[in-house]
Design a protein around this motif. Structure first.
Motif, short mmCIF file in Angstrom:
data_model
loop_
_atom_site.label_atom_id
_atom_site.label_comp_id
_atom_site.label_asym_id
_atom_site.label_seq_id
_atom_site.Cartn_x
_atom_site.Cartn_y
_atom_site.Cartn_z
N PRO A 136 0.85 -1.21 0.00
CA PRO A 136 0.00 0.00 0.00
C PRO A 136 0.88 1.25 0.00
O PRO A 136 2.00 1.23 0.52
N VAL A 137 0.38 2.33 -0.56
CA VAL A 137 1.16 3.55 -0.75
C VAL A 137 0.66 4.62 0.21
O VAL A 137 -0.54 4.83 0.37
N HIS A 223 -1.29 -2.95 11.41
CA HIS A 223 -0.35 -2.58 10.35
C HIS A 223 0.84 -1.83 10.95
O HIS A 223 0.76 -1.25 12.02
N LYS A 224 1.94 -1.84 10.21
CA LYS A 224 3.15 -1.13 10.61
C LYS A 224 3.59 -0.23 9.46
O LYS A 224 3.21 -0.42 8.30
N MET A 225 4.42 0.76 9.79
CA MET A 225 4.90 1.66 8.77
C MET A 225 5.74 0.92 7.73
O MET A 225 5.78 1.32 6.56
N LEU A 230 6.42 4.69 0.89
CA LEU A 230 6.27 6.13 1.07
C LEU A 230 6.56 6.83 -0.26
O LEU A 230 7.64 6.66 -0.85
N PHE A 231 5.59 7.60 -0.72
CA PHE A 231 5.69 8.35 -1.98
C PHE A 231 5.75 9.83 -1.63
O PHE A 231 4.76 10.42 -1.21
N TRP A 232 6.94 10.44 -1.76
CA TRP A 232 7.15 11.84 -1.38
C TRP A 232 7.00 12.73 -2.61
O TRP A 232 7.63 12.49 -3.65
N ILE A 233 6.20 13.76 -2.49
CA ILE A 233 6.04 14.75 -3.54
C ILE A 233 6.75 16.03 -3.09
O ILE A 233 6.31 16.67 -2.13
N GLY A 234 7.84 16.38 -3.76
CA GLY A 234 8.56 17.58 -3.37
C GLY A 234 10.04 17.49 -3.64
O GLY A 234 10.53 16.57 -4.30
N SER A 235 10.76 18.44 -3.09
CA SER A 235 12.20 18.56 -3.33
C SER A 235 12.99 17.70 -2.34
O SER A 235 12.45 17.22 -1.34
N ASP A 236 14.26 17.55 -2.65
CA ASP A 236 15.18 16.84 -1.76
C ASP A 236 15.72 17.85 -0.75
O ASP A 236 16.85 18.33 -0.84
N PHE A 247 11.83 7.26 9.01
CA PHE A 247 11.25 6.00 8.53
C PHE A 247 12.25 5.30 7.62
O PHE A 247 11.95 4.98 6.47
N ASN A 248 13.45 5.07 8.14
CA ASN A 248 14.53 4.51 7.33
C ASN A 248 14.33 3.05 7.00
O ASN A 248 15.06 2.49 6.17
N SER A 249 13.34 2.38 7.63
CA SER A 249 13.08 0.97 7.32
C SER A 249 12.04 0.82 6.22
O SER A 249 11.73 -0.30 5.82
N CYS A 250 11.47 1.94 5.74
CA CYS A 250 10.44 1.89 4.70
C CYS A 250 11.08 2.08 3.32
O CYS A 250 12.12 2.69 3.17
N GLU A 251 10.40 1.54 2.32
CA GLU A 251 10.78 1.81 0.94
C GLU A 251 10.24 3.19 0.56
O GLU A 251 9.06 3.47 0.76
N ILE A 252 11.11 4.04 0.01
CA ILE A 252 10.75 5.44 -0.24
C ILE A 252 11.10 5.81 -1.67
O ILE A 252 12.20 5.49 -2.17
N VAL A 253 10.17 6.48 -2.35
CA VAL A 253 10.44 7.07 -3.66
C VAL A 253 10.05 8.54 -3.60
O VAL A 253 9.19 8.93 -2.80
N ARG A 254 10.66 9.34 -4.45
CA ARG A 254 10.40 10.78 -4.45
C ARG A 254 10.01 11.25 -5.85
O ARG A 254 10.68 10.91 -6.83
#
Length: 503
Positions: A136-137, A223-225, A230-236, A247-254
């Motif tokens: 889930p996203v 559920h857990k994080m 995690l889908f981030w919309i924005g700048s780095d 949330f360093n244990s989650c899969e993250i895309v930007r």
């Protein structure tokens, strides 16, 4: 985009008018300062139209004072209550990027701005990534894109309904906590920390509530994080870094809204955590710690400073509190006696790259790992110091405990005596006498042996070992040694040079 819509002129004027504020501080970051005069003019015009009917009835024609603030005392993402207090402001209107940290004394209205974004391109990338990923996203975003989220949310629902019955897109969106910050005396109750429980209408636990960087969302029970992408919309930027480290244990895309493409590699951000672990190990070997006050407005900063002092004292080390405004390497270099610094500030300015600094700069969370004997880093990382205020108190260890092993020095080390550290905390003249006596004894015993940085256990011991102590006055004379007056005037022609030319 329309100027008044981008700067929320109507909403800002309504906030000022309904709360009857008479002195308003307008806080701008450097990149928006060029629009400050236009914003002031638009606000005056709007406030005048709102107050015209009220003034006719009451006869009150008193103008509202609008004061522009620039060059903030600390980070521009925090509400500058220090600057606002100098003009006796009733509230602060904060423009631009914000960490949405709670204030201590003044209410604030936040204007995020409206950064441009291609909603269709964002929806396409979001839907495509949700289809190719089984998780889930959860959509998080920079607050400057909050204006576009309702449209994106509705479009995603329509896109999901257009797929076949066997295909289901589970996409959740975080919500903005609030546009208004009200001061709170209890820093812990301002916000529940990430992972707090929430209740439904029946009073039963509905799941887990998370909050970070002004965003909040709920995770269903069970559920857990780690289950979410995690889908981030924005700048780095610092807000995104806060999400990655927390949330360093989650899969993250930007999704980069400026370049309109996806960035799936966030390994550079995660590699920073390895260096943070190294700094924690360096902090364990420190004797003198400087607690740097990185904010005077975020609620709870005094609680954290007192907690850090107690932690350091019980670890058998010496702590000094330093207030110097916005940090830079030159300012901290004025305190060479400190082996490490703790930066107590908001989550988005606490993590400094200390490569250019004379000594490492760590966060309160890293300090708790370094100075709590027996603590281990499990991989979890806490950026918000208010989440640490309710942490269990530090238990004072027995002095008979075996020595601590230092991974950096490759051997066992013993922290210096707690009793000696406690004696320096005495109040009044007795503390001054004890400190002076100790410094004189140290000077006599190390007269011909310079003190090496890292061996000193207090600021007094460090400065006794320095080669230069300032202008010295001999005991048999009340005057200092004779001095020579240097040349005066401008470099293009000093006064003595002009005399020679004239002669």
């Amino acid at each position: 985009m329309d100027f008044e819509s981008n700067y929320e002129i109507a909403s800002t004027a309504d906030f000022i008018h309904t709360r009857k504020f008479s002195r308003v501080a307008l806080q701008f970051p450097d990149n928006l300062l060029k629009d400050s005069t236009k914003v002031v003019h638009a606000l005056r015009t709007k406030l005048g139209s709102l107050r015209s009917s009220d003034d006719e009835q009451s006869g009150d024609n008193k103008d509202i004072g609008l004061f522009v603030m620039a060059d903030t005392t600390y980070g521009s993402c925090c509400v500058d209550e220090v600057g606002a207090s100098r003009i006796s402001a009733d509230c602060v209107i904060h423009y631009g990027h914000t960490c949405l940290s709670p204030t201590s004394t003044l209410p604030a209205f936040l204007v995020f701005g409206k950064a441009s974004i291609s909603e269709s391109n964002c929806i396409m990338n979001l839907s495509k990534h949700a289809l190719t990923n089984r998780k889930p996203v959860l959509v998080l975003y920079g607050l400057e894109y909050a204006h576009a989220i309702p449209h994106i949310r509705e479009a995603v629902k329509e896109t999901s309904s257009s797929y076949s019955s066997g295909t289901k897109l589970e996409i959740n969106f975080a919500d903005v906590i609030s546009l208004v910050i009200n001061p709170c005396e209890d820093p812990v109750s301002v916000d529940e920390p990430a992972g707090g429980c929430t209740a439904d209408e029946t009073g039963k636990l509905a799941g887990t509530r998370y909050a970070i960087g002004g965003l909040t969302w709920n995770i269903p029970e069970g559920h857990k994080m780690e289950d979410y992408l995690l889908f981030w919309i924005g700048s780095d930027n610092s807000a995104f870094a806060n999400v990655v480290w927390t949330f360093n244990s989650c899969e993250i895309v930007r999704y980069d809204a400026t370049e309109e493409h996806l960035v799936t590699d966030v390994s550079q951000q995660l590699r920073i955590l390895k260096r943070r672990y190294y700094l924690v190990e360096r902090a364990k070997d420190a004797n003198i710690i400087g607690i740097v006050v990185g904010t005077l407005g975020v609620a709870g900063y005094l609680h954290m400073i007192h907690q850090m002092k107690e932690l350091i004292t019980k670890a058998g080390k010496k702590a000094y509190t330093l207030v110097m405004g916005r940090l830079n390497p030159a300012k901290l270099a004025n305190f060479p006696e400190c082996d490490v610094f703790i930066n107590v500030s908001c989550a988005q300015t606490a993590l400094l790259d200390s490569k250019e600094f004379l000594a490492p700069v760590i966060t309160p969370f890293e300090a708790m790992l370094a100075f709590s004997r027996g603590s281990q880093w499990t991989g979890a990382y806490v950026m918000e110091f208010r989440d640490l205020i309710n942490s269990p108190p530090v238990e004072e260890k027995d002095q008979a405990e075996e020595a601590r092993f230092s991974f950096l020095k490759g051997g066992y080390m013993e922290d210096f005596d707690h009793q000696a550290n406690g004696e320096e905390e005495n109040e009044g003249a007795l503390a001054l006498v004890n400190a002076t006596e100790k410094a004189l004894q140290l000077r006599d015993s190390n007269h011909n042996n310079p003190l090496v940085k890292g061996m000193a256990k207090s600021g007094a011991e460090f400065f006794i070992g320095r080669s230069y102590h300032g202008l010295e006055v001999h005991g048999n004379s009340s005057l200092p040694e004779p001095y020579v007056i240097g040349r005066s005037g401008k470099a293009s022609g000093y006064s003595d040079e002009k005399c020679k030319q004239e002669s």
